[in-house]
Design a protein around this motif. Structure first.
Motif, mmCIF file in Angstrom:
data_model
loop_
_atom_site.group_PDB
_atom_site.id
_atom_site.type_symbol
_atom_site.label_atom_id
_atom_site.label_comp_id
_atom_site.label_asym_id
_atom_site.label_seq_id
_atom_site.Cartn_x
_atom_site.Cartn_y
_atom_site.Cartn_z
ATOM 1 N N GLU A 43 2.496 13.476 7.111
ATOM 2 C CA GLU A 43 1.619 12.361 7.465
ATOM 3 C C GLU A 43 1.588 11.242 6.436
ATOM 4 O OE1 GLU A 43 -2.192 13.652 8.912
ATOM 5 O OE2 GLU A 43 -1.191 15.248 10.035
ATOM 6 N N ILE A 44 2.157 11.454 5.257
ATOM 7 C CA ILE A 44 2.161 10.333 4.295
ATOM 8 C C ILE A 44 3.180 9.272 4.702
ATOM 9 C CG2 ILE A 44 1.436 11.854 2.399
ATOM 10 C CD1 ILE A 44 4.196 11.250 1.100
ATOM 11 N N ALA A 45 4.094 9.626 5.608
ATOM 12 C CA ALA A 45 5.138 8.679 6.019
ATOM 13 C C ALA A 45 4.550 7.360 6.508
ATOM 14 C CB ALA A 45 6.015 9.310 7.094
ATOM 15 N N ALA A 46 3.399 7.432 7.178
ATOM 16 C CA ALA A 46 2.781 6.221 7.731
ATOM 17 C C ALA A 46 2.064 5.400 6.664
ATOM 18 C CB ALA A 46 1.793 6.613 8.832
ATOM 19 N N LEU A 47 1.902 5.969 5.473
ATOM 20 C CA LEU A 47 1.077 5.316 4.444
ATOM 21 C C LEU A 47 1.892 4.747 3.294
ATOM 22 C CD1 LEU A 47 -1.593 8.165 4.186
ATOM 23 C CD2 LEU A 47 -1.856 6.009 5.434
ATOM 24 N N VAL A 48 3.128 5.241 3.113
ATOM 25 C CA VAL A 48 3.902 4.896 1.916
ATOM 26 C C VAL A 48 5.251 4.303 2.311
ATOM 27 C CG1 VAL A 48 2.786 6.816 0.727
ATOM 28 C CG2 VAL A 48 5.100 7.117 1.610
ATOM 29 N N THR A 49 5.903 3.631 1.353
ATOM 30 C CA THR A 49 7.281 3.190 1.587
ATOM 31 C C THR A 49 8.183 3.776 0.519
ATOM 32 O OG1 THR A 49 6.801 1.186 0.350
ATOM 33 C CG2 THR A 49 6.755 0.998 2.726
ATOM 34 N N ALA A 50 9.385 4.124 0.915
ATOM 35 C CA ALA A 50 10.436 4.594 0.019
ATOM 36 C C ALA A 50 9.947 5.589 -1.034
ATOM 37 C CB ALA A 50 11.090 3.388 -0.664
ATOM 38 N N PRO A 51 9.359 6.718 -0.617
ATOM 39 C CA PRO A 51 8.939 7.697 -1.629
ATOM 40 C C PRO A 51 10.150 8.243 -2.381
ATOM 41 C CG PRO A 51 8.812 8.651 0.582
ATOM 42 C CD PRO A 51 9.102 7.188 0.754
ATOM 43 N N PRO A 52 10.056 8.416 -3.702
ATOM 44 C CA PRO A 52 11.170 9.020 -4.438
ATOM 45 C C PRO A 52 11.328 10.487 -4.024
ATOM 46 C CG PRO A 52 9.255 8.790 -5.863
ATOM 47 C CD PRO A 52 8.906 8.119 -4.566
#
Ligand code: AMP
Ligand code: MG
Length: 361
Positions: free
Chosen positions: A74-83
């Motif tokens: 669910e963090i996919a909708a909140l963040v961009t380009a996670p390392p």
């Protein structure tokens, strides 16, 4: 009116969770237990509701919130380009007491992130928090459920002490297990930086990402503007009575505490002692003073970081409840594990530190 809903901390009742999650979906403010401290939850995408949360807590708008989600996906909708480290750390520590700071997605309201280009996210482990997130199916921004700068709440009663009448609901699932807030790790920088120590220690983090560092000491200041993490003011979590920490050789500190408590009490002040179990003899020693009784709050034993962390905020609130004029404490030296988090919070709660030199001869 703030509604109190009692739930079983392990198997919360479905209907109770549904009531709380309906309230959240409608933009309500709902306090609930996590494994660290009680959080004050709000629909993270509802800007007006987030603003009400800041008002309820009297929290400055430049102190960003941690967004809680049910799973890593669910963090996919909140963040961009996670390392890549995000997935590795989440795999090892989520659900759990680790908050990750990542680049934000444009959809996350500025109210949540204090207009930073990053967002803090966490998957909590407490069954009640988890059930609530699963039922709500929304990201929930949830700072600690206290008034700004007060000790964080580890019981529903602490939440009501600060916020009764200011929030919609408290889900009471009993005492929280850890007692201090999550470890905050910024992985937008290389090497990653621990912004706030917590139960997930730097050694545990380094087992996954060997380069993790602590934030530089100079960031530990009350200058808001220069902070890497704006909420990390040096003065925080404070009881109403000024807290003085005594630092130095164990025996000399014991003697200094005894003398300071006796002379303040003899001068008519209500003294609160915040001490480890091993210091109870010190407390027993105060009965013959001609003055107001010295009140004590016992933390865990010297060797027990878990018990000390779990007791710290409740002990500070107990002393406030006894209407003491001042609080005296033995320093906690925290260089590893959970002790680091406990020492960090104790020092932020303190008004001053007295360094005691050992007596010669
Ligand atoms: P609380 O939820 O009350 O424990 O406070 C959350 C804390 O997390 C804030 O006070 C900040 O110190 C930290 N935090 C939240 N979001 C960010 C962010 N985007 N960057 C750095 N630190 C953050
Ligand atoms: Mg807080």
């Amino acid at each position: 009116m703030t509604e109190v809903v009692n739930v079983d901390p392990v198997r919360p009742n479905h209907a109770d969770i549904a009531r709380a999650s309906d309230c959240l979906r409608r933009g309500g403010l709902v306090a609930f237990p996590t494994e660290t401290v009680y959080g004050l939850g709000v629909h993270a995408m509802d800007r007006a509701a987030v603003r009400r949360l800041f008002e309820a807590k009297k929290r400055p708008a430049n102190d960003p919130l941690i967004v809680h989600v049910a799973s890593f996906a669910e963090i996919a909708a909140l963040v961009t380009a996670p390392p890549r480290s995000a997935a590795l750390l989440a795999d090892r520590f989520w659900p759990g007491a680790l908050t990750l700071v990542l680049r934000r997605a444009p959809s996350v309201p500025d109210e949540v992130t204090a207009s930073l280009d990053t967002v803090a996210v966490r998957v909590p482990a407490h069954p009640v928090a988890h059930a609530l997130l699963a039922a709500t199916a929304l990201p929930i921004a949830a700072p600690s459920a206290n008034l700004f700068s007060r000790p964080s709440p580890t019981l529903a009663a602490h939440v009501l002490e600060d916020l009764d009448g200011r929030i919609d609901m408290v889900v009471d699932g009993g005492p929280t297990a850890v007692g201090v807030e999550s470890t905050v790790l910024d992985i937008t920088v290389d090497p990653p930086v621990v912004l706030r120590p917590g139960a997930i220690s730097i050694d545990m983090l380094r087992a996954i990402v060997p380069t993790v560092q602590y934030r530089a000491a100079r960031a530990h200041t009350s200058d808001h503007a220069s902070m890497p993490s704006p909420g990390l003011l040096s003065k925080h979590y404070a009881p109403r009575a000024p807290l003085t920490i005594y630092q130095g050789d164990a025996a000399a500190v014991g003697e200094a505490l005894r003398q300071a408590a006796r002379s303040a009490a003899a001068g008519g002040q209500r003294v609160g002692l915040l001490v480890a179990a091993e210091d109870s003899s010190l407390v027993g020693d105060m009965h013959d003073i001609d003055g107001p009784p010295v009140v004590s709050a016992i933390l865990g034993s010297h060797g027990d970081a878990e018990a000390t962390a779990a007791r710290l905020y409740a002990a500070l609130r107990e002393l406030d409840g006894s209407h003491v004029d001042l609080i005296l404490a033995r320093d906690i030296v925290g260089d590893h594990g959970l002790w680091r988090a406990v020492a960090d919070r104790l020092h932020r709660a303190a008004a001053r530190v007295v360094v005691v030199s050992p007596r010669i001869g």
